[in-house]
Structures are given as structure tokens and as C-alpha cells.
Write an enzyme that holds these catalytic residues in place. Structure first.
Site, PDB file in Angstrom:
ATOM      1  N   CYS A 115       0.841  -1.200   0.000  1.00 59.38           N
ATOM      2  CA  CYS A 115       0.000   0.000   0.000  1.00 59.38           C
ATOM      3  C   CYS A 115       0.877   1.251   0.000  1.00 59.38           C
ATOM      4  O   CYS A 115       1.645   1.471   0.936  1.00 59.38           O
ATOM      5  CB  CYS A 115      -0.915   0.001   1.220  1.00 59.38           C
ATOM      6  SG  CYS A 115      -1.877   1.520   1.388  1.00 59.38           S
TER       7      CYS A 115
ATOM      8  N   GLU B 266      -5.478   7.702   8.387  1.00 59.67           N
ATOM      9  CA  GLU B 266      -5.267   8.563   7.221  1.00 59.67           C
ATOM     10  C   GLU B 266      -3.791   8.997   7.180  1.00 59.67           C
ATOM     11  O   GLU B 266      -3.267   9.580   8.115  1.00 59.67           O
ATOM     12  CB  GLU B 266      -6.187   9.783   7.194  1.00 59.67           C
ATOM     13  CG  GLU B 266      -7.671   9.448   7.119  1.00 59.67           C
ATOM     14  CD  GLU B 266      -8.037   8.706   5.823  1.00 59.67           C
ATOM     15  OE1 GLU B 266      -7.390   8.927   4.781  1.00 59.67           O
ATOM     16  OE2 GLU B 266      -8.985   7.896   5.871  1.00 59.67           O
ATOM     17  N   SER B 267      -3.145   8.707   6.067  1.00 64.07           N
ATOM     18  CA  SER B 267      -1.683   8.825   5.972  1.00 64.07           C
ATOM     19  C   SER B 267      -1.160  10.240   6.235  1.00 64.07           C
ATOM     20  O   SER B 267      -0.169  10.415   6.954  1.00 64.07           O
ATOM     21  CB  SER B 267      -1.197   8.332   4.607  1.00 64.07           C
ATOM     22  OG  SER B 267      -1.725   9.121   3.551  1.00 64.07           O
TER      23      SER B 267
ATOM     24  N   LYS C 125     -10.504  -8.420   6.065  1.00 66.44           N
ATOM     25  CA  LYS C 125     -10.050  -7.700   7.255  1.00 66.44           C
ATOM     26  C   LYS C 125     -10.526  -8.358   8.545  1.00 66.44           C
ATOM     27  O   LYS C 125     -11.671  -8.792   8.638  1.00 66.44           O
ATOM     28  CB  LYS C 125     -10.555  -6.262   7.204  1.00 66.44           C
ATOM     29  CG  LYS C 125     -10.072  -5.492   5.993  1.00 66.44           C
ATOM     30  CD  LYS C 125     -10.909  -4.249   5.778  1.00 66.44           C
ATOM     31  CE  LYS C 125     -10.631  -3.665   4.392  1.00 66.44           C
ATOM     32  NZ  LYS C 125     -11.600  -2.626   4.035  1.00 66.44           N
TER      33      LYS C 125
ATOM     34  N   VAL D  73      -5.860   1.000   5.685  1.00 64.81           N
ATOM     35  CA  VAL D  73      -4.531   1.256   6.222  1.00 64.81           C
ATOM     36  C   VAL D  73      -4.003   2.502   5.519  1.00 64.81           C
ATOM     37  O   VAL D  73      -4.428   2.798   4.395  1.00 64.81           O
ATOM     38  CB  VAL D  73      -3.579   0.051   6.003  1.00 64.81           C
ATOM     39  CG1 VAL D  73      -4.065  -1.146   6.773  1.00 64.81           C
ATOM     40  CG2 VAL D  73      -3.395  -0.287   4.525  1.00 64.81           C
TER      41      VAL D  73
END
Length: 238
Positions: free
Chosen positions: A28, A81-82, A55, A68
Site C-alpha cells: 500500500c 489517514e496517511s 479484514k 490502512v
């Protein structure tokens, strides 16, 4: 890092004392953003990989969206949230600051991250459908080529990679794999992006990037397994 991805029926391993936990998926790009920040700042952490197609029920207690990345702290608070995680980590752990000190430059860098999100979306759409024009991808990359030229630095962050570098890197890492997956579709003129090519070469030598870097052939294997409807998350598991 290359541990088996956990799915339904699994249990969440205990959180080691004194460490953050990163919930990730090895292929990812959004999760890789957080890996890069953690490794650049040398923040102690452990990693639990999540099988996104199956999941675990317990994961939704950490991230109700089921995506993720997410991080969990010793207090059992979770953040997801990245970009939000990246900002939190940069503020919480002051060593090796990644954001520019100047508020205006920080804002401009964040705008560029938003521009890059259009490129990443266009790439996925183009590879999936092949009906859209390739021009928006090239035009988007032109903006970053121009920006590097204007900054006259090796990295967007200056002499060393900064937040902008790490937030866009995961998709640049995958470009060579797209050429494997769709060589007839994904053709980038070599002479058009000289600065980005130099930047890409320098980024591959960065210590944080080396930790998570995956060879194009493995990225391509994952993409092909995903497109076939049977994503092989554990290609790298030995």
C-alpha cells in the site's frame, strides 16, 4: 515488516511496551508514507500487516473505515489517514523535522501533495481502464519537474528528503512496475523528466527509503494478482 498479513479469525498481537504500532499492508503506497516517516525519524515501532480483502473484525476498532494505514499508541489511541498520521508524527517527535519551518513553504508543499494525488488517481484509472488519455499524468509530472528545477536542490526538502519527498515517493517507486504491468500503455519520455530522474535515483539511496523499497518485479506481481481477483499480500513472506 514482511510478516504475514492478518485476516478474519486472527487475533491482534499485544502492543509492545514503548512502541507505536503501525497497521499496514506491504504493497500500500499510503501505508508506505507512514513507514517512511517512522524510519526517517527513527521512531520505535512495530508493524501488523492487514489483509485488506479479508479484514479482521478487531481491526475496525482501530480504524472504523477499515483502511490502512493506522497507528496505535501506548494509550491505545488510534489515528488513521496517511497525511494526518505524518503530520502527527512530525509534531510529536521533533527529531529530524520533515516539514519546512516556514509556514508558507509548508503550505505550498502541502498544495503540491494535493496536486500529486491527482496524478496517482490518474495512474490507477489509466492502468485499470486504459481509455483515458495519458497526457494528464505527464502534465502532472511536468509540475514536479518544474518545481525541482526552480528549487535547484537535490530533494524537494533541500539537501535531504523532507515531507513532500516522502509523501510522493511511494508512487514514483511503483512507476517501473507499471511499465512491467502495461508496457504498451505506460511510456514516459526519458528526456522530459531529467530532474525527477536524478531525484528518483537519489531517493533510492536514502536510508528510510531503503527500509521499505520493493523491487519493480514484486510490485508488478502484486498488481497482477490484485487484477486477477486474488491479491497475494504475502509475496515477500519467506
Amino acid at each position: 515488516m514482511n510478516g504475514k498479513h492478518l485476516g478474519k479469525g486472527s487475533t491482534n498481537p499485544p502492543l509492545p511496551k514503548g512502541k507505536l504500532r503501525l497497521y499496514s499492508m506491504r504493497f500500500c503506497p499510503y501505508a508506505q508514507r507512514v513507514h517512511l516517516v517512522l524510519d526517517a525519524k527513527k521512531i520505535p515501532h512495530d508493524i501488523v500487516n492487514i489483509k485488506l480483502s479479508d479484514k479482521p473484525d478487531w481491526y475496525f476498532q482501530r480504524n472504523p473505515l477499515g483502511k490502512v494505514p493506522a497507528i496505535e499508541t501506548e494509550s491505545e489511541d488510534a489515528i488513521y489517514e496517511s497525511l494526518i498520521i505524518a503530520d502527527y508524527l512530525d509534531e510529536k517527535y521533533p527529531q529530524r523535522p520533515l516539514h519546512p519551518k516556514d509556514p508558507m513553504q509548508k503550505a505550498k508543499d502541502r498544495i503540491l501533495v494535493e496536486h500529486f494525488s491527482k496524478i496517482s488517481t490518474s495512474i490507477y484509472t489509466y492502468l485499470r481502464d486504459g481509455d483515458d488519455s495519458f497526457d494528464p499524468i505527464l502534465t502532472g509530472l511536468d509540475l514536479f519537474e518544474k518545481e525541482l528545477t526552480l528549487r535547484a536542490t537535490q530533494f524537494f526538502g533541500g539537501d535531504v528528503p523532507g515531507m513532500l519527498d516522502y509523501m510522493i515517493w511511494p508512487w514514483i517507486e511503483r512507476i517501473d512496475s507499471y511499465k512491467i504491468v502495461a508496457p504498451e500503455k505506460f511510456v514516459i519520455p526519458k528526456d522530459r523528466y531529467k530532474k525527477l530522474s536524478e531525484w528518483k535515483k537519489a531517493m533510492k539511496e536514502d536510508e528510510a527509503v531503503k527500509v521499505t523499497y520493493i523491487e519493480p518485479e514484486f510490485h508488478a506481481q502484486f498488481v497482477n494478482s490484485f487484477k486477477a481477483g486474488n491479491a497475494n499480500y504475502d509475496i515477500l513472506v519467506k
